[in-house]
Design an enzyme around this catalytic site. Structure first.
Site, PDB file in Angstrom:
ATOM      1  N   ARG A  37     -29.952 -21.422 -21.508  1.00 52.87           N
ATOM      2  CA  ARG A  37     -29.529 -20.862 -22.797  1.00 52.87           C
ATOM      3  C   ARG A  37     -30.605 -19.979 -23.437  1.00 52.87           C
ATOM      4  O   ARG A  37     -30.763 -19.966 -24.645  1.00 52.87           O
ATOM      5  CB  ARG A  37     -29.123 -21.961 -23.796  1.00 52.87           C
ATOM      6  N   ARG A  41     -28.053 -18.563 -29.535  1.00 58.57           N
ATOM      7  CA  ARG A  41     -27.986 -18.414 -30.985  1.00 58.57           C
ATOM      8  C   ARG A  41     -29.326 -18.586 -31.698  1.00 58.57           C
ATOM      9  O   ARG A  41     -29.450 -18.313 -32.876  1.00 58.57           O
ATOM     10  CB  ARG A  41     -26.983 -19.421 -31.562  1.00 58.57           C
ATOM     11  N   ARG A  50     -23.318 -10.907 -31.493  1.00 56.68           N
ATOM     12  CA  ARG A  50     -22.116 -11.725 -31.327  1.00 56.68           C
ATOM     13  C   ARG A  50     -21.235 -11.756 -32.565  1.00 56.68           C
ATOM     14  O   ARG A  50     -20.063 -12.113 -32.501  1.00 56.68           O
ATOM     15  CB  ARG A  50     -22.533 -13.172 -30.986  1.00 56.68           C
ATOM     16  N   ASP A  86     -19.945 -18.083 -19.480  1.00 57.45           N
ATOM     17  CA  ASP A  86     -19.652 -19.471 -19.824  1.00 57.45           C
ATOM     18  C   ASP A  86     -19.029 -20.153 -18.615  1.00 57.45           C
ATOM     19  O   ASP A  86     -18.332 -19.508 -17.844  1.00 57.45           O
ATOM     20  CB  ASP A  86     -18.687 -19.535 -21.013  1.00 57.45           C
ATOM     21  N   TYR A 164     -13.659 -31.131 -18.639  1.00 54.44           N
ATOM     22  CA  TYR A 164     -13.256 -30.292 -19.776  1.00 54.44           C
ATOM     23  C   TYR A 164     -11.747 -30.054 -19.788  1.00 54.44           C
ATOM     24  O   TYR A 164     -11.102 -30.051 -20.832  1.00 54.44           O
ATOM     25  CB  TYR A 164     -13.947 -28.925 -19.709  1.00 54.44           C
TER      26      TYR A 164
END
Length: 367
Positions: A37, A41, A50, A86, A164
């Protein structure tokens, strides 16, 4: 920098191959470092890029993926880039719909509930048609990197994606997905096989597009015990490595190093060492010496600083890095965190981590 869509041919010459050499077990002057990552963010420029876009729309824009992948490299002397994407693009390719819910994360509009729901999935996936946008992002980014560092491609592993698809999002117990393993073992294997086949084509496609290494994320390994892992995760992890390598050979593509990161799977380190991957990634809950003892000398290790260590003052980060390097040794080793960076982390502390790895490993190698 990310404007022209160029062909996968004629890539710029690689200037820093330290990460690739460490992955292959060759001698390096310093220990290479990158962060899971690293495009995220915690960077204000990431939040800015973004801001206006839906998350998956961003993933589908090669230009934006390229920009986000390059951002951390403008700030830090990292030894590798990892394509911004992703793991859930694979379930999307199978026909499932996922929305990003603010404060909740990725959410499947119709998760798999019954075995019959498997029939709703695409049984044959043309990865170029469904995931070509990732391939374009890789090709564009590889050109835009100008040979600065190698580019890593990745995928989620079958069990993690399956969990998921059944849970419909994140879960602390994975009870719905695990109940399938106990109640519907045959259907579970059918789903895992379908996922593995798509992942194999997807990873080969990433190399064809320009990826120079591949990482497989088995992020939910910790929810399985040794038996379930042995039955429902490991066979597919092994198969993916083997099939990707034989397809790369068949298609005369580069045999790139492959990394397996199975979070919280200490119970499986010996098996993972023999699963066909050049590198085994480690989370922060295992002692470096123990991991080295279990994995042996023929596989490179990657990891495993606790991401929360980056909340410490910079001097403390330096001390922790030095200790980590002394425990792992500076060779056959790629420094990383034991999981991804968190959104509230200070970019300067990430810089301190990267610089400490370079400085301390050079010092240890000299003496």
């Amino acid at each position: 920098a990310c404007s022209l869509l160029r062909s996968p041919k004629g890539f710029p010459k690689l200037k820093n191959d330290t990460f690739l050499r460490a992955a292959r077990g060759e001698q390096t002057e310093h220990t290479p470092v990158w962060c899971m990552r690293q495009a995220g963010r915690y960077l204000p420029e990431f939040r800015e890029t973004r801001a206006a876009q839906d998350f998956f729309a961003t993933c589908r824009s090669p230009k934006l993926c390229c920009e986000l992948t390059l951002q951390p490299l403008r700030r830090f002397p990292l030894d590798a880039a990892i394509i911004f994407s992703d793991i859930l693009v694979v379930p999307q390719a199978l026909g499932m719909e996922i929305v990003m819910v603010p404060g909740k994360g990725p959410t499947f509009t119709e998760p798999l509930k019954e075995v019959e729901d498997l029939l709703k999935l695409r049984q044959k996936v043309d990865v170029t048609a469904e995931l070509g946008y990732v391939f374009q992002a890789i090709t564009l980014t590889r050109h835009s990197l100008e040979g600065k560092v190698p580019l890593i491609g990745f995928s989620g592993a079958p069990w993690t994606l399956m969990s998921y698809m059944i849970e419909g999002g994140g879960s602390t117990t994975m009870a719905k997905a695990k109940s399938w393993l106990y109640r519907h073992p045959e259907a579970s294997h059918r789903l895992l096989r379908l996922l593995a086949d798509v992942i194999i084509d997807y990873l080969v496609g990433q190399v064809a597009a320009g990826a120079q290494a591949l990482q497989l994320f088995e992020s939910h390994a910790g929810h399985l015990g040794p038996e379930l892992f042995q039955d429902f995760a490991l066979p597919y992890i092994r198969d993916i490595a083997q099939a990707v390598k034989s397809k790369l050979k068949e298609e005369a593509l580069p045999l790139v190093p492959m990394i397996i990161f199975a979070k919280d799977a200490h119970y499986a380190l010996r098996d993972l060492a023999h699963a066909g991957y050049e590198v085994v990634g480690l989370d922060w809950t295992i002692r470096p010496q123990e991991a080295r003892a279990q994995i042996g000398k023929d596989v490179t290790l990657q990891g495993n600083l606790d991401p929360c260590a980056l909340y410490a003052p910079k001097e403390k980060i330096g001390e922790l890095v030095k200790k980590m390097l002394e425990s792992f040794g500076t060779q056959r080793y790629i420094a990383n965190l034991g999981h991804g960076l968190y959104p509230d982390m200070n970019p300067e502390h990430v810089g301190a981590f990267v610089e400490a790895v370079h400085a301390h490993s050079r010092h240890i190698n000299k003496h």
